[in-house]
Design an enzyme around this catalytic site. Sequence first.
Site, short mmCIF file in Angstrom:
data_model
loop_
_atom_site.label_atom_id
_atom_site.label_comp_id
_atom_site.label_asym_id
_atom_site.label_seq_id
_atom_site.Cartn_x
_atom_site.Cartn_y
_atom_site.Cartn_z
N TYR A 156 -22.84 52.16 54.55
CA TYR A 156 -22.32 53.49 54.91
C TYR A 156 -20.99 53.77 54.21
O TYR A 156 -20.78 54.85 53.66
CB TYR A 156 -22.16 53.53 56.43
CG TYR A 156 -21.78 54.86 57.04
CD1 TYR A 156 -22.76 55.80 57.35
CD2 TYR A 156 -20.46 55.15 57.35
CE1 TYR A 156 -22.41 57.00 57.95
CE2 TYR A 156 -20.10 56.35 57.95
CZ TYR A 156 -21.09 57.27 58.25
OH TYR A 156 -20.74 58.46 58.84
N LYS A 160 -20.47 56.78 51.61
CA LYS A 160 -19.51 57.84 51.96
C LYS A 160 -18.34 57.87 50.98
O LYS A 160 -17.78 58.94 50.71
CB LYS A 160 -19.01 57.65 53.40
CG LYS A 160 -20.09 57.91 54.47
CD LYS A 160 -20.49 59.37 54.51
CE LYS A 160 -21.31 59.75 55.72
NZ LYS A 160 -21.70 61.17 55.76
N1 CAA Z 1 -13.57 42.63 62.58
C1 CAA Z 1 -13.83 41.31 62.53
N2 CAA Z 1 -14.87 40.75 63.19
C2 CAA Z 1 -15.63 41.55 63.92
C3 CAA Z 1 -15.41 42.93 64.00
C4 CAA Z 1 -14.31 43.45 63.31
N3 CAA Z 1 -14.03 44.77 63.34
N4 CAA Z 1 -16.36 43.47 64.79
C5 CAA Z 1 -17.18 42.46 65.17
N5 CAA Z 1 -16.72 41.31 64.66
C6 CAA Z 1 -17.29 39.99 64.83
C7 CAA Z 1 -17.44 39.62 66.30
O1 CAA Z 1 -16.24 39.12 66.83
C8 CAA Z 1 -18.54 38.57 66.22
O2 CAA Z 1 -17.97 37.37 65.77
P1 CAA Z 1 -18.54 35.94 66.22
O3 CAA Z 1 -19.96 35.88 65.72
O4 CAA Z 1 -17.63 34.97 65.54
O5 CAA Z 1 -18.45 35.95 67.71
C9 CAA Z 1 -19.43 39.12 65.13
O6 CAA Z 1 -18.62 39.97 64.33
C10 CAA Z 1 -20.54 39.98 65.71
O7 CAA Z 1 -21.69 39.49 65.24
P2 CAA Z 1 -23.10 40.13 65.62
O8 CAA Z 1 -24.15 39.24 65.06
O9 CAA Z 1 -23.15 40.45 67.09
O10 CAA Z 1 -22.99 41.48 64.89
P3 CAA Z 1 -23.94 42.22 63.86
O11 CAA Z 1 -23.99 41.54 62.57
O12 CAA Z 1 -25.23 42.55 64.52
O13 CAA Z 1 -23.13 43.56 63.67
C11 CAA Z 1 -22.09 45.52 64.40
C12 CAA Z 1 -22.30 44.05 64.65
C13 CAA Z 1 -23.40 46.27 64.64
C14 CAA Z 1 -21.64 45.80 62.99
C15 CAA Z 1 -21.05 45.92 65.40
O14 CAA Z 1 -19.88 45.17 65.14
C16 CAA Z 1 -20.71 47.37 65.34
O15 CAA Z 1 -21.46 48.21 65.82
N6 CAA Z 1 -19.55 47.70 64.77
C17 CAA Z 1 -19.09 49.08 64.68
C18 CAA Z 1 -19.60 49.69 63.43
C19 CAA Z 1 -19.09 51.10 63.36
O16 CAA Z 1 -17.93 51.37 63.55
N7 CAA Z 1 -19.99 52.02 63.07
C20 CAA Z 1 -19.62 53.39 63.03
C21 CAA Z 1 -20.80 54.23 63.39
S1 CAA Z 1 -20.37 55.92 63.63
C22 CAA Z 1 -20.08 56.46 62.12
O17 CAA Z 1 -20.32 55.81 61.14
C23 CAA Z 1 -19.49 57.84 62.03
C24 CAA Z 1 -18.28 57.81 61.22
O18 CAA Z 1 -18.31 58.28 60.10
C25 CAA Z 1 -17.03 57.27 61.78
#
Ligand code: CAA
Length: 249
Positions: A156, A160
Amino acid sequence: MSKRVALVTGGTGGLGEAICRKLVDAGYHVVAGYNSGGNHEKAKAWQEKQREAGYEIDVAYGDVTSEESCAACIETVKQLTGRDVDVLVNNAGITRDGQFKKMSWEQWNEVLSANLDSMFHMTRLVINPMIDQGFGRVINISSVNAQKGQFGQTNYSAAKAGIHGFTKALAQEVAAKGVTVNTVSPGYVMTPMVAKIDDSVLEKIAKTIPVGRLGEPDEIGRIVTFLADDQSAYITGADFSINGGLHMF
Ligand code: CAA
């Protein structure tokens, strides 16, 4: 002169609806482009809901990942409005979030296709008529996550960020022809796309927003309408951040 025509891709979605309504308020003949997985009934129901709320908005089917489908969409807009598109809002977009180490080619490709290839498909179809008539507004919806990157959004953020490169290059090509091209980069706004984020993750993100809340779709619609205005002729190749202070640069 008949009303200027504004086409908003992803017009029936969270941001799209607010953008459409603001453009109607500003006096445009607005067409909401929709995909909705080909669910035309859903789009018709959306249109009826707008009508009940006092907003007359046409709808036109178009899959922004397909050149042919976009061409059919533009043809529908012409039939509905009797004019070429004056204002194109490239708003349609999707997320397929996940860490890069686990990301599939499909997750990458779907996002690049819907969020970036779409810029080519739709804009290519309207740019020559805009040049010919000596007026046009192309407004591309990007994201704060293009500017700062976001964990879980390599696809994304890449797409973007590409939008703004596209904006700046095209803006130079058409600047002398009365056509402006700009980017709007929203932060986290209350939409179904943002609602998909896990509550605990979204809570953490919300705490980092200096204004202390998520954005409202109307706050994005407002700047789009400002850029669409005939009087915004000297603004081109610019990027407008609306993110509650989440990213300052
Ligand atoms: N920085 C560092 N580490 C992070 C983190 C961050 N910001 N966020 C999550 N993590 C880490 C967690 O602590 C966890 O670590 P451990 O495994 O060591 O415990 C790990 O990442 C999570 O692993 P998962 O396997 O559970 O995660 P995943 O690979 O399935 O992905 C994700 C997780 C779906 C990316 C989730 O973190 C998420 O939804 N993040 C937000 C993404 C986001 O902001 N999307 C915006 C959508 S809206 C939009 O896009 C509109 C716009 O224009 C703003």
